[in-house]
Design a protein around this motif. Structure first.
Motif, short mmCIF file in Angstrom:
data_model
loop_
_atom_site.label_atom_id
_atom_site.label_comp_id
_atom_site.label_asym_id
_atom_site.label_seq_id
_atom_site.Cartn_x
_atom_site.Cartn_y
_atom_site.Cartn_z
N PRO A 81 1.00 -1.08 -0.14
CA PRO A 81 0.00 0.13 -0.04
C PRO A 81 0.90 1.13 0.17
N SER A 82 0.58 2.18 -0.70
CA SER A 82 1.10 3.57 -0.79
C SER A 82 0.99 4.18 0.62
N ARG A 83 2.12 4.77 0.98
CA ARG A 83 2.10 5.65 2.38
C ARG A 83 1.47 6.96 2.00
N ASN A 84 0.35 7.44 2.79
CA ASN A 84 0.03 8.82 2.61
C ASN A 84 0.40 9.43 3.74
N GLU A 85 1.00 10.91 3.06
CA GLU A 85 1.42 11.89 4.27
C GLU A 85 0.35 12.33 4.80
N PRO A 86 0.09 12.73 6.03
CA PRO A 86 -1.01 13.45 6.75
C PRO A 86 -1.11 14.88 6.25
N TYR A 87 -2.19 15.46 6.34
CA TYR A 87 -2.35 16.70 6.01
C TYR A 87 -1.62 17.90 6.78
N LYS A 88 -0.92 18.80 6.24
CA LYS A 88 -0.19 19.64 6.91
C LYS A 88 -0.77 20.98 6.78
N THR A 89 -0.87 21.89 7.72
CA THR A 89 -1.21 23.03 7.80
C THR A 89 -0.06 24.12 7.31
N HIS A 90 -0.55 25.40 7.08
CA HIS A 90 0.39 26.46 6.55
C HIS A 90 1.35 26.42 7.68
N LEU A 91 1.04 26.49 9.10
CA LEU A 91 2.00 26.76 10.23
C LEU A 91 2.83 25.33 10.20
N ALA A 92 2.50 24.17 9.90
CA ALA A 92 3.43 23.13 9.73
C ALA A 92 4.49 23.32 8.72
N TYR A 93 4.31 23.82 7.54
CA TYR A 93 5.19 24.02 6.62
C TYR A 93 6.10 25.12 6.87
N VAL A 94 5.46 26.19 7.80
CA VAL A 94 6.36 27.32 8.05
C VAL A 94 7.55 27.00 9.01
N ARG A 95 7.09 26.07 10.12
CA ARG A 95 7.89 25.29 11.14
C ARG A 95 8.90 24.55 10.57
N GLU A 96 8.93 24.03 9.30
CA GLU A 96 9.81 23.13 8.70
C GLU A 96 10.85 23.92 8.23
N ARG A 97 10.59 25.19 7.73
CA ARG A 97 11.65 26.16 6.92
C ARG A 97 12.09 27.03 8.28
N ARG A 98 11.53 27.32 9.22
CA ARG A 98 11.83 28.40 10.15
C ARG A 98 12.27 27.79 11.64
N THR A 99 13.34 28.08 12.32
CA THR A 99 13.49 27.91 13.55
C THR A 99 12.83 28.75 14.63
N ASP A 100 12.64 28.61 15.74
CA ASP A 100 11.95 29.18 16.70
C ASP A 100 12.72 30.52 16.78
#
Length: 111
Positions: A74-93
């Protein structure tokens, strides 16, 4: 007296049905496909059509293959990510704190 309805008493698709009116059916092959949940699907293909390697299982949606003992994974489905989740991937605290401080300074008229 007629009410003016020209198709009164008939229905959509009404008429003779049978091979004589439609022509002969194309030769068909029924191919078995199995998914990881052991569901068997038997779609019908034209005899001269190319048979695909995988077919989506109509019961569970997993990919199905022609090898019953080795179905595709079965294919692995990535869970839905919010805009904030994408921002947190790109930026540190620390980046976030610096951007917030700059925006607050701008609002206060300090910049």
């Amino acid at each position: 007296m007629a009410s003016g309805n020209a198709i009164r008493g008939s229905r959509v698709g009404a008429g003779p049905m049978g091979e004589a009116e439609r022509g002969e059916s194309a030769p068909r092959n029924r191919i078995s496909f199995w998914c990881a949940n052991k569901h068997e699907t038997r779609p019908s293909f034209a005899a001269e059509a190319a048979i695909p390697d995988t077919w989506d299982c109509p019961r569970c949606g997993f990919p199905a293959g022609q090898d019953q003992h080795n179905p595709p994974a079965p294919s692995r489905n990535e869970p839905y990510k919010t805009h904030l989740a994408y921002v947190r991937e790109r930026r540190t605290d620390a980046d976030g704190e610096a951007i917030l401080a700059e925006a607050l300074a701008k609002l206060r008229g300090e910049i």
